[in-house]
Structure formats: structure tokens, C-alpha cells
Design a protein around this motif. Sequence first.
Motif, PDB file in Angstrom:
ATOM      1  N   ILE A 158      -6.922   3.668   4.667  1.00 11.42           N
ATOM      2  CA  ILE A 158      -8.303   4.121   4.522  1.00 11.42           C
ATOM      3  C   ILE A 158      -8.658   4.294   3.046  1.00 11.42           C
ATOM      4  O   ILE A 158      -9.798   4.022   2.631  1.00 11.42           O
ATOM      5  CB  ILE A 158      -8.551   5.426   5.310  1.00 11.42           C
ATOM      6  CG1 ILE A 158     -10.057   5.675   5.454  1.00 11.42           C
ATOM      7  CG2 ILE A 158      -7.871   6.610   4.668  1.00 11.42           C
ATOM      8  CD1 ILE A 158     -10.800   4.639   6.248  1.00 11.42           C
ATOM      9  N   THR A 159      -7.690   4.712   2.232  1.00 15.46           N
ATOM     10  CA  THR A 159      -7.962   4.836   0.795  1.00 15.46           C
ATOM     11  C   THR A 159      -8.214   3.467   0.186  1.00 15.46           C
ATOM     12  O   THR A 159      -9.083   3.310  -0.688  1.00 15.46           O
ATOM     13  CB  THR A 159      -6.791   5.544   0.082  1.00 15.46           C
ATOM     14  OG1 THR A 159      -6.544   6.802   0.719  1.00 15.46           O
ATOM     15  CG2 THR A 159      -7.101   5.788  -1.380  1.00 15.46           C
ATOM     16  N   ASP A 160      -7.482   2.459   0.658  1.00 17.07           N
ATOM     17  CA  ASP A 160      -7.714   1.092   0.183  1.00 17.07           C
ATOM     18  C   ASP A 160      -9.103   0.600   0.596  1.00 17.07           C
ATOM     19  O   ASP A 160      -9.802  -0.041  -0.195  1.00 17.07           O
ATOM     20  CB  ASP A 160      -6.637   0.161   0.752  1.00 17.07           C
ATOM     21  CG  ASP A 160      -6.826  -1.273   0.300  1.00 17.07           C
ATOM     22  OD1 ASP A 160      -6.704  -1.530  -0.915  1.00 17.07           O
ATOM     23  OD2 ASP A 160      -7.111  -2.131   1.164  1.00 17.07           O
ATOM     24  N   VAL A 161      -9.509   0.925   1.823  1.00 19.17           N
ATOM     25  CA  VAL A 161     -10.847   0.540   2.277  1.00 19.17           C
ATOM     26  C   VAL A 161     -11.915   1.170   1.394  1.00 19.17           C
ATOM     27  O   VAL A 161     -12.833   0.499   0.902  1.00 19.17           O
ATOM     28  CB  VAL A 161     -11.061   0.963   3.753  1.00 19.17           C
ATOM     29  CG1 VAL A 161     -12.535   0.816   4.150  1.00 19.17           C
ATOM     30  CG2 VAL A 161     -10.181   0.141   4.688  1.00 19.17           C
ATOM     31  N   LEU A 173       0.829  -1.205   0.000  1.00 14.36           N
ATOM     32  CA  LEU A 173       0.000   0.000   0.000  1.00 14.36           C
ATOM     33  C   LEU A 173       0.864   1.255   0.000  1.00 14.36           C
ATOM     34  O   LEU A 173       0.602   2.225  -0.710  1.00 14.36           O
ATOM     35  CB  LEU A 173      -0.925   0.005   1.214  1.00 14.36           C
ATOM     36  CG  LEU A 173      -2.056  -1.021   1.224  1.00 14.36           C
ATOM     37  CD1 LEU A 173      -2.877  -0.885   2.499  1.00 14.36           C
ATOM     38  CD2 LEU A 173      -2.945  -0.862   0.002  1.00 14.36           C
ATOM     39  N   TRP A 174       1.900   1.246   0.823  1.00 15.57           N
ATOM     40  CA  TRP A 174       2.804   2.399   0.913  1.00 15.57           C
ATOM     41  C   TRP A 174       3.611   2.564  -0.374  1.00 15.57           C
ATOM     42  O   TRP A 174       3.969   3.685  -0.753  1.00 15.57           O
ATOM     43  CB  TRP A 174       3.718   2.245   2.125  1.00 15.57           C
ATOM     44  CG  TRP A 174       3.008   2.484   3.407  1.00 15.57           C
ATOM     45  CD1 TRP A 174       2.117   1.647   4.025  1.00 15.57           C
ATOM     46  CD2 TRP A 174       3.071   3.657   4.216  1.00 15.57           C
ATOM     47  NE1 TRP A 174       1.639   2.222   5.168  1.00 15.57           N
ATOM     48  CE2 TRP A 174       2.207   3.457   5.319  1.00 15.57           C
ATOM     49  CE3 TRP A 174       3.778   4.845   4.131  1.00 15.57           C
ATOM     50  CZ2 TRP A 174       2.037   4.417   6.315  1.00 15.57           C
ATOM     51  CZ3 TRP A 174       3.617   5.802   5.114  1.00 15.57           C
ATOM     52  CH2 TRP A 174       2.750   5.578   6.196  1.00 15.57           C
ATOM     53  N   TRP A 208       6.665   4.587   0.832  1.00 17.45           N
ATOM     54  CA  TRP A 208       7.535   3.558   1.410  1.00 17.45           C
ATOM     55  C   TRP A 208       8.984   4.048   1.413  1.00 17.45           C
ATOM     56  O   TRP A 208       9.731   3.839   2.365  1.00 17.45           O
ATOM     57  CB  TRP A 208       7.401   2.267   0.615  1.00 17.45           C
ATOM     58  CG  TRP A 208       8.210   1.113   1.148  1.00 17.45           C
ATOM     59  CD1 TRP A 208       9.375   0.624   0.640  1.00 17.45           C
ATOM     60  CD2 TRP A 208       7.922   0.313   2.308  1.00 17.45           C
ATOM     61  NE1 TRP A 208       9.830  -0.436   1.404  1.00 17.45           N
ATOM     62  CE2 TRP A 208       8.950  -0.644   2.429  1.00 17.45           C
ATOM     63  CE3 TRP A 208       6.899   0.315   3.246  1.00 17.45           C
ATOM     64  CZ2 TRP A 208       8.980  -1.593   3.448  1.00 17.45           C
ATOM     65  CZ3 TRP A 208       6.925  -0.632   4.268  1.00 17.45           C
ATOM     66  CH2 TRP A 208       7.951  -1.568   4.365  1.00 17.45           C
ATOM     67  N   ASP A 209       9.377   4.721   0.342  1.00 15.53           N
ATOM     68  CA  ASP A 209      10.731   5.281   0.257  1.00 15.53           C
ATOM     69  C   ASP A 209      10.776   6.723   0.762  1.00 15.53           C
ATOM     70  O   ASP A 209      11.732   7.140   1.410  1.00 15.53           O
ATOM     71  CB  ASP A 209      11.241   5.227  -1.186  1.00 15.53           C
ATOM     72  CG  ASP A 209      11.340   3.800  -1.706  1.00 15.53           C
ATOM     73  OD1 ASP A 209      11.844   2.942  -0.965  1.00 15.53           O
ATOM     74  OD2 ASP A 209      10.904   3.553  -2.849  1.00 15.53           O
ATOM     75  N   ALA A 264       4.731  -2.023   7.330  1.00 20.65           N
ATOM     76  CA  ALA A 264       5.035  -0.796   8.067  1.00 20.65           C
ATOM     77  C   ALA A 264       4.253  -0.817   9.365  1.00 20.65           C
ATOM     78  O   ALA A 264       3.094  -1.261   9.404  1.00 20.65           O
ATOM     79  CB  ALA A 264       4.631   0.430   7.247  1.00 20.65           C
ATOM     80  N   ILE A 265       4.886  -0.353  10.432  1.00 17.51           N
ATOM     81  CA  ILE A 265       4.146  -0.070  11.665  1.00 17.51           C
ATOM     82  C   ILE A 265       3.658   1.358  11.516  1.00 17.51           C
ATOM     83  O   ILE A 265       4.446   2.287  11.449  1.00 17.51           O
ATOM     84  CB  ILE A 265       5.029  -0.251  12.908  1.00 17.51           C
ATOM     85  CG1 ILE A 265       5.530  -1.696  12.977  1.00 17.51           C
ATOM     86  CG2 ILE A 265       4.239   0.106  14.163  1.00 17.51           C
ATOM     87  CD1 ILE A 265       6.409  -1.987  14.173  1.00 17.51           C
ATOM     88  N   GLN A 266       2.351   1.515  11.446  1.00 18.17           N
ATOM     89  CA  GLN A 266       1.780   2.759  10.938  1.00 18.17           C
ATOM     90  C   GLN A 266       2.160   4.009  11.734  1.00 18.17           C
ATOM     91  O   GLN A 266       2.033   4.027  12.954  1.00 18.17           O
ATOM     92  CB  GLN A 266       0.252   2.647  10.889  1.00 18.17           C
ATOM     93  CG  GLN A 266      -0.406   2.553  12.237  1.00 18.17           C
ATOM     94  CD  GLN A 266      -1.783   3.189  12.249  1.00 18.17           C
ATOM     95  OE1 GLN A 266      -2.184   3.897  11.343  1.00 18.17           O
ATOM     96  NE2 GLN A 266      -2.509   2.944  13.322  1.00 18.17           N
ATOM     97  N   PRO A 267       2.598   5.058  11.014  1.00 23.13           N
ATOM     98  CA  PRO A 267       2.681   6.382  11.613  1.00 23.13           C
ATOM     99  C   PRO A 267       1.413   7.183  11.318  1.00 23.13           C
ATOM    100  O   PRO A 267       1.145   8.199  11.948  1.00 23.13           O
ATOM    101  CB  PRO A 267       3.888   6.997  10.910  1.00 23.13           C
ATOM    102  CG  PRO A 267       3.876   6.374   9.555  1.00 23.13           C
ATOM    103  CD  PRO A 267       3.284   4.987   9.713  1.00 23.13           C
TER     104      PRO A 267
END
Length: 577
Positions: free
Chosen positions: A114-117, A79-80, A86-87, A105-108
Amino acid sequence: MRATRFFISTQKEAPSDAEIVSHQLMMRAGMIKRLGSGIYTYMPIGLRVIRKVEAIIREEMNKAGAIELLMPLVQPAELWQETGRWDKMGPELMRVKDRHGREYAIQPTSEEVITDVVRGEIKSYRQLPLNFYHIQTKFRDERRPRFGLMRGREFTMKDAYSFDRDLAGMQASYKVMFDAYSAIFTRFGLRFRAVAADNGAIGGTGSHEFHVIASTGEDALVYCPTSDFAANMEAAEAMPLAAARAPAGAALAKTATPGTTKCEQVAALLGLELSRTVKTIALTVEKEVDGKQVKENWMLLLRGDHELNEVKVAKVPGLATHRFATEAEILECYGTVPGYLGPIGTRAPVTVVADRTVANMADFVCGANDKDFHYTGANWGRDIAEPLVADLRNVVEGDASPDGKGVLAIERGIEVGHVFQLGTAYSAAMKATFLDENGKPAPLQMGCYGIGVTRILGAAIEQNFDDKGIIWPGAIAPFEVVLCPMNYDKIEMVRAETERMYGALQAAGVDVIVDDRGLRPGAMFADWELIGVPHRVVIGERGLKEGNLEYQGRRDTEATAVTPAAIVEFLQGKLSS
């Protein structure tokens, strides 16, 4: 709540690594316990404050039409990677692998999730607008965690995300959230200011930060006392200090200035105001041209008494990927060491960008690109080609307000909330579309809205403390009222009145704790002053015989006598005010 059934672990001294007041007081009050660098256990008193903060947030978010869900802490790298973050996020993004070697990723933050949802759920314009929020743990791998909950690695945040069919809808949702945030911070009982801000790594088109006003705040807030203008230092526009450039009045002269690498030294040596000098900052931009890496030389010019604003610099066309030039690059391009740089007579081609104020200066002093020498009487057009002009500096107190309605003032603040107009920054990258009225796909217009839940604790304390400890606003205090009976275990009339009052306050919906630990008055009072409970009632034998209880607000310098019959109504009045 009874103190003997609760957990209270106050300390006389704060740990040596507690650098700021809020960190010191939270540790001393037993609100948090350090587990690792930037990672804390929230102890019962601290958690009570957090839950009250969360309750206010939930009430106002629900009232504004936002819908609560809960997104995961661990998020797939894919997703990132779709959005490029991601980078782009760099080392602050904690990356982990599972047993199968898949990256997460451990979310920040949760824009991607939410966009994927939503892209899987929203098909038609008829389903819009939508606003989802959650209150969830976040993790950012800070290079140097410090200041307790103010800049930790693990923290709790409320983040919300709105989805609309068009720009007007997104802006309307943004206004609703802006107003909800204003209501939230007002209910917290904190002095705050909303300021225009830069979007930073989140992206998008416009944003506002919400700051708790505190003299110890890290951020400089710029505002105009006679208008509605307010911005953080990064976003505050600096107007030129002279409306037009004066004609040249001095000849250009190369002047010896030995050992003067700073504008302050040059001004002192020449007997001039610092505002007559211009400082030079050398930048390098590396880019690929026809498959080869090339370097571009850039020179920024600021008045000697002004400070560079790096956020503004990155917005100058061509400088998005700039870095400061190395000493070797400076020597190669300008033929001198740092401290004597200037726009006249450079060895290599260089793009000169002057701050708005410098562009209107005449007869100024600048480096001569020769060690121990500066030019005096430098003028645009005659001695130097006209530069590119941009807003490059931080504003200073007394500058003209950009709205033309007064002059600027500056105060310190602690950022605790941020609202963004994202537009299609994420929906376009992740192909999150809906079918519009004509049956054609269109990207969702997004907004995102964050509040640092645990950071609120630190910010509230930085704004509300004294030499005795914390002074909580009533809405987020761990307890609203503490009852302090003298000799509770030994004197029946004290115990009986304490129990009567405790029951009456509970029945009235007051969040009250009874200190039934049997401590001496000094130790008991010191604990509750340190913890910061806003209202204290002392029940003593002598006072009861005289028909009085002793009330004292946390900010009061003296106690007030109140009869037992009137105490509940008296406290309700204090709480409602």
C-alpha cells in the motif's frame, strides 16, 4: 434457503487433533474441512458466517470514510527488502521464487504494497487524508499451526492503512478507526475489550488490541474496574509494590541452601515468604566493537514470586538483541551453575538491572554465586552497588493501576483486531512523500488497522457455546431462524403453514432456512443446536390444531407457544433485540 438444497454435514465426534472447543465445534458443525496443516476449506455454513462478518466490517469501514481496494496475495521481495522486513520477519514469511528465479513473499500483511501504491499516486497535501482497506487472504508460516482457525497458516484478514500529512492528522485517523472497530465488534454481538498494546514486528509508536473476552483465551488482559486503564500483559506497566526502600535491618550472611535451585525451595527451606527472595536471570548481548564480536553480560533481578516480561526486557536500553545466557556462559561469568546466581561477587563485569519492586527491597535473599549457597540479609548500597532500574515483570491481580485510580484485575481474551499508529516507519524507509503547503517534501504519516476475519469465528464460538454446540450472536449466525416442520412430507397442514411462514419471513428480510430433510425431531434439533442457529420454530400437527407454534431461542431452556398469526412479528422483535 431449504436444507435439501443446501449442504449440511454435521458429525457426532470431532477429529482427535481438534484441541479447543471452537475447533471441535466448527469441525462437527461442518463449517470447515482440513486440507493441510493450518489450511482449511470453508464449507457453506462457515462461509455464510464469514460473509456476514465481512459485510459488517465493510459497512462500518465505508461509514468511517475508508475506501476499498484489493492488493495481491503475492508480493515482490524488493518491496519487503526496502523496509528490511524481508529478513526481519523470519521464517513466518513464506518466500517463493518464480520460473525466472525472482523472489516473492506470500503476504502476511500489506504495509509495503500500500505504501508503494500511495507513493506513486499521492503528490500533494491536498489529496490527504486517505484510508484504503481490503479483505484478502493472508499466509503466515506458523511453526506449529493449531486450534483450527485461531492459529492457522492461511486466513482472511481485513487490513486498512491511513495516510495523513502530520502527526495530528494521523492521530485523528487512528481515533476514527478505533471508533469504527468498537462499532464493528459491538455489531458482532460479542463482549470485547480494547487494550493498549505493544507494536511488535509491525513497528510504529502506539497501538491497541481488540480482544473477545473468553475464559479460554490465550492472552491475559489487564484492566482497572474503577478507571479506563486497560492493556495487554505485554504492555501493562507494573508499579513498585513498595513506595520506598526500608533501611537495612539484617546482616549479610552466606547461608547453606543445598539442592535449592528455585526460589520456592529456598523460601521453604529458610521458612520465609517467597516475596522475600530475589531470582536472577542471566542474559548475553553479542555485538561488534571495532570489527570484533564481543559479549556483554547482563543480570536481571525479579522478586521470587514475579514473572519476567520479555517484551519489556527488549525495551531496556542495550537489551534489544539479548538472549538468555548458556550454562557454559553462566559458569564462566558467575562461577556457578544456574539456580545460585546473584549480584554479589560475580567473576566477570556484569550490568545489573533490577525490577522496580526489587529496587525497593531490603534484607532480601539472593544467590551467592556458589552452588548450594544463598545470601540472606542482602541490601542495596551496603552489599551491592545500586542497580539500573526498569519495569521488567508481568503485573498481577491486585497491583496498583498505573493511572493511580484503583487496582488491577485480569481476564482472558482472544485477539481479533489491532490498530497501530505507524508514523513514518514505512513511508521514510520507502521514500513515500508528499509536497506540503510550502512545496517541500514531507513523509506521509501512516496508521494501519487489522481484523482477523476468519479468527472472529473461533473467538465468537469460544465465547458462546454450551454442551449442545455453538450459540451464534444473531448478527453473524449462518441463519437467523430455522423452521423445523414435523412430518413435512406427510402432513399437508404442516407443509402449508411452513411454506406460508417461510414466505412471510423472507418477505420481512429474515435470513431463514427450512429443514425439509424429513429427519426425526431429535436428530433435526441436534443438528441446529450444534450449528448454533439462534432462533428455532417447530411446526407440528398437534400444535397447529391447538392454534400454536413452538418457538425456542438457542439459549432458552424451554419453548414458548406463539400463534401462527403472531410469529413473524414475534421473531422480528427477537431479532431486533
